[in-house]
Scaffold this motif. Structure first.
Motif, short mmCIF file in Angstrom:
data_model
loop_
_atom_site.label_atom_id
_atom_site.label_comp_id
_atom_site.label_asym_id
_atom_site.label_seq_id
_atom_site.Cartn_x
_atom_site.Cartn_y
_atom_site.Cartn_z
N ARG A 429 0.82 -1.20 0.00
CA ARG A 429 0.00 0.00 0.00
C ARG A 429 0.86 1.26 0.00
NH1 ARG A 429 -3.92 -1.29 4.99
NH2 ARG A 429 -1.87 -1.82 5.83
N GLY A 430 2.01 1.14 0.68
CA GLY A 430 2.95 2.25 0.69
C GLY A 430 2.53 3.42 1.55
N SER A 431 1.41 3.33 2.27
CA SER A 431 0.94 4.43 3.10
C SER A 431 0.64 3.91 4.50
CB SER A 431 -0.33 5.05 2.50
OG SER A 431 -0.89 5.99 3.39
N THR A 432 0.99 4.71 5.51
CA THR A 432 0.74 4.31 6.90
C THR A 432 -0.52 4.94 7.46
OG1 THR A 432 2.11 6.15 7.68
CG2 THR A 432 3.21 4.02 7.32
N GLY A 433 -1.22 5.71 6.65
CA GLY A 433 -2.37 6.45 7.15
C GLY A 433 -3.44 5.55 7.74
N ASP A 434 -3.62 4.37 7.19
CA ASP A 434 -4.67 3.47 7.67
C ASP A 434 -4.15 2.44 8.67
OD1 ASP A 434 -6.48 4.72 5.97
OD2 ASP A 434 -5.97 3.38 4.31
N LEU A 435 -2.87 2.54 9.05
CA LEU A 435 -2.26 1.53 9.93
C LEU A 435 -2.56 1.85 11.40
CD1 LEU A 435 -0.33 -0.99 9.81
CD2 LEU A 435 1.49 0.59 10.47
N THR A 436 -2.92 0.83 12.14
CA THR A 436 -3.13 0.96 13.59
C THR A 436 -2.14 0.06 14.32
OG1 THR A 436 -5.48 1.47 13.32
CG2 THR A 436 -4.74 0.68 15.49
N VAL A 437 -1.42 0.65 15.24
CA VAL A 437 -0.47 -0.09 16.09
C VAL A 437 -1.06 -0.16 17.49
CG1 VAL A 437 1.87 -0.23 16.98
CG2 VAL A 437 1.46 0.72 14.69
N ARG A 438 -1.00 -1.32 18.10
CA ARG A 438 -1.69 -1.52 19.38
C ARG A 438 -0.71 -2.12 20.41
NH1 ARG A 438 -5.56 -5.69 21.05
NH2 ARG A 438 -7.11 -4.81 22.47
N VAL A 439 -0.75 -1.59 21.64
CA VAL A 439 0.02 -2.13 22.77
C VAL A 439 -0.96 -2.77 23.74
CG1 VAL A 439 1.57 -1.61 24.69
CG2 VAL A 439 1.81 -0.38 22.52
N THR A 440 -0.73 -4.02 24.07
CA THR A 440 -1.68 -4.76 24.91
C THR A 440 -0.94 -5.70 25.84
OG1 THR A 440 -3.56 -6.30 24.84
CG2 THR A 440 -1.88 -6.54 23.14
N PRO A 441 -1.46 -5.94 27.04
CA PRO A 441 -0.81 -6.91 27.94
C PRO A 441 -1.06 -8.34 27.46
CG PRO A 441 -2.81 -6.09 28.95
CD PRO A 441 -2.62 -5.30 27.68
N LEU A 442 -0.17 -9.25 27.81
CA LEU A 442 -0.38 -10.65 27.50
C LEU A 442 -1.48 -11.22 28.40
CD1 LEU A 442 3.28 -11.95 27.03
CD2 LEU A 442 1.66 -11.16 25.30
N ALA A 443 -2.10 -12.27 27.94
CA ALA A 443 -3.24 -12.83 28.65
C ALA A 443 -2.87 -13.31 30.05
CB ALA A 443 -3.84 -13.98 27.84
N ASP A 444 -1.63 -13.79 30.23
CA ASP A 444 -1.24 -14.32 31.54
C ASP A 444 -0.52 -13.29 32.40
OD1 ASP A 444 1.00 -14.12 30.04
OD2 ASP A 444 1.60 -16.23 30.20
N ASP A 445 -0.61 -12.00 32.00
CA ASP A 445 0.02 -10.92 32.76
C ASP A 445 1.52 -11.15 32.97
OD1 ASP A 445 -2.29 -9.42 33.01
OD2 ASP A 445 -2.90 -10.42 34.87
N ALA A 446 2.15 -11.78 32.00
CA ALA A 446 3.59 -12.04 32.12
C ALA A 446 4.37 -11.21 31.11
CB ALA A 446 3.88 -13.53 31.90
N GLY A 447 3.79 -10.13 30.62
CA GLY A 447 4.49 -9.29 29.66
C GLY A 447 3.50 -8.48 28.83
#
Length: 518
Positions: A429-447
């Motif tokens: 696509r060559g464009s980052t306008g539609d890109l979403t980056v997400r930060v989330t905890p791991l399910a077991d709370d180990a990272g």
């Protein structure tokens, strides 16, 4: 043997002689049937002679100070106790007017049995006391073993301990030399050195010591002169114990007397050899660690030198070149100068990435490790990246989540992961306008995880993305994710790559130290 111990053994022997003389006198005056003579006279006489031999045995054993006195005390207590019991019966017979004619000899028989029984109890008591004393001596020695830094130091301590604490004056240690395939003598007690001017070097297949070393088992020889495989045909040693020191060598304990070692000697010698083998293993490990530490220090010095060269010797001429390029661009308009400027920018990116990659291996100082708010550090890292219209989302579950980390290094990890998502996530696509980056905890709370909704990483490439220099972009340095992995390893974390829920790339970092308590 101390004089008091010798006197104690001598008194036991004199008691045995006194009782023997009484039983001999009883034989002379005894006029009863044969069976009664055997039971009442000959058997007590034999016991009294055994008591005489017990005194000789105690002297020949050469126990350490105090042990023979204990034997003497037990012998006396046994004689007194049994004589007192029989004496009570004799007193009753006297008062009743029925005192036997041989009452005195009956008391002598009681004293004989009691003394011999007391001596046997004393032997049992002394054996237990010797074992306890030797184990205590070995425990005290462990503090001295800690000070040993070389194999020779350990062996010197072993033979010194054997002579001073374990009553083993003829002790020597041999260590295996892998290059020559021999057992070489490294330590010997003073008494041993007086007998053996130059201890032998054992070669493969030579002597009983090599046999014990090769099969890793303890060998005890009551009389060495009866062993056909002995190294020295005319050896002055009669009894010998050969004990393996793990895979390091052997410990030899000898005596000029035949059958000189009892079960206490054997068991404590085994404990000593086992402890020595463990200490020798520890010395090897520490020596290897010191070598690794020196190698790491040399590597760090080279990295520091490399960083200095990259930081100054390359950046300085690059700055000069950029200055002249600006002058040239003011003087004329040429597409060639634009290519030069792009190359300069490429070189600047390479230098920055190389420095980050080289410094990522630096150990994390525990003093710089704190509880870092994941959401706050994520937004801070996002602000340091050219997002080009992309969107960052921090999962609601990450609010208040903290990570035990060096804050600066954690921010660098997030910055590199964000840049990787922005550079590779859009794909064709060559464009980052539609890109979403997400930060989330791991399910077991180990990272935690950083994921995007881009094109993802093919399974065939996932094993290589952390390799230095690997990149799917022609203008990529291939150092960003390698830097991330190194920083994670310096914290004791692990990182892996998989698919996100939207088939994009997902990097999971397991720290084992996340905390949602706020």
């Amino acid at each position: 043997m101390r004089p008091t111990d010798f006197v104690a053994a001598l008194l036991v022997g004199l008691l045995g002689l006194l009782l023997s003389s009484l039983h001999v006198a009883h034989v002379v005056v005894h006029d009863k049937p044969l069976l009664a003579t055997v039971v009442g006279v000959v058997f007590p006489l034999a016991l009294s002679l055994v008591l005489c031999y017990a005194a000789v045995w105690a002297i020949r054993r050469r126990f350490a100070a105090g042990y023979t006195v204990r034997l003497g005390v037990w012998t006396a207590l046994g004689a007194v106790a049994i004589t007192a019991v029989v004496g009570t019966i004799t007193a009753h017979q006297l008062l009743a007017g029925h005192l036997p004619a041989d009452a005195g000899f009956q008391l002598a028989t009681a004293a004989t049995g009691g003394a011999l029984g007391g001596f046997l109890v004393g032997v049992y008591d002394v054996r237990n006391q010797r074992r306890a004393d030797r184990i205590e001596a070995l425990q005290r020695a462990t503090s001295r073993f800690v000070e040993a830094e070389t194999h020779d130091d350990v062996c010197e301590l072993i033979v010194d301990l054997a002579a001073s604490e374990l009553e083993m004056p003829f002790t020597a240690a041999w260590l295996y030399d892998e290059e020559s395939n021999t057992l070489d003598p490294v330590a010997i007690t003073d008494d041993g050195a007086a007998v053996f001017e130059e201890p032998p070097v054992y070669r493969a297949g030579e002597g009983l010591s090599w046999e014990a070393f090769e099969n890793g088992s303890t060998h005890v020889f009551p009389d060495l002169r009866e062993e056909p495989g002995r190294y020295n045909e005319d050896t002055p040693v009669r009894s010998e114990m050969i004990l393996p020191l793990g895979t390091h060598g052997v410990l030899n304990v000898g005596s000029r007397e035949p059958d000189a070692f009892d079960d206490v000697d054997v068991s404590t010698a085994k404990l000593l050899a086992s402890a020595a083998g463990a200490v020798l293993d520890r010395v090897d490990r520490e020596s290897e660690l010191r070598s690794q530490r020196r190698a790491l220090e040399r590597q760090n010095d080279r990295l520091e030198e490399f960083s200095s060269i990259v930081s100054h010797d390359l950046r300085n001429p690059l700055s000069v070149a950029q200055g002249y390029l600006e002058v040239a661009q003011d003087a004329c308009d040429s597409d060639a100068l634009a290519e030069v400027e792009a190359s300069h920018q490429r070189m600047e990116v390479l230098i920055s990435d190389l420095l980050a990659f080289a410094r990522a291996d630096d150990a994390v100082d525990p003093a710089d490790v704190t509880r870092v708010d994941l959401e706050a550090i994520a937004w801070k890292a996002w602000g340091m990246v050219d997002t080009e219209g992309a969107t960052l989302e921090v999962d609601a579950q990450a609010e208040g989540l903290t990570v035990l980390a060096n804050a600066s290094r954690l921010q660098q990890v997030l910055e590199n992961l964000f840049r990787n998502a922005l550079e590779h996530g859009p794909g064709d696509r060559g464009s980052t306008g539609d890109l979403t980056v997400r930060v989330t905890p791991l399910a077991d709370d180990a990272g935690f995880a950083v994921e995007d909704d881009g094109v993802g990483i093919p399974p065939t490439d996932r094993q290589q993305v952390f390799d230095s220099g690997y990149s799917t972009r022609a203008d990529g340095t291939g150092l960003g994710l390698g830097t991330v992995e190194r920083i994670c390893e310096s914290h004791g974390w692990t990182i892996s790559v998989t698919d996100s829920s939207t088939d994009g790339a997902r990097f999971e970092i397991r720290t084992g130290t996340t905390d949602s308590s706020g």
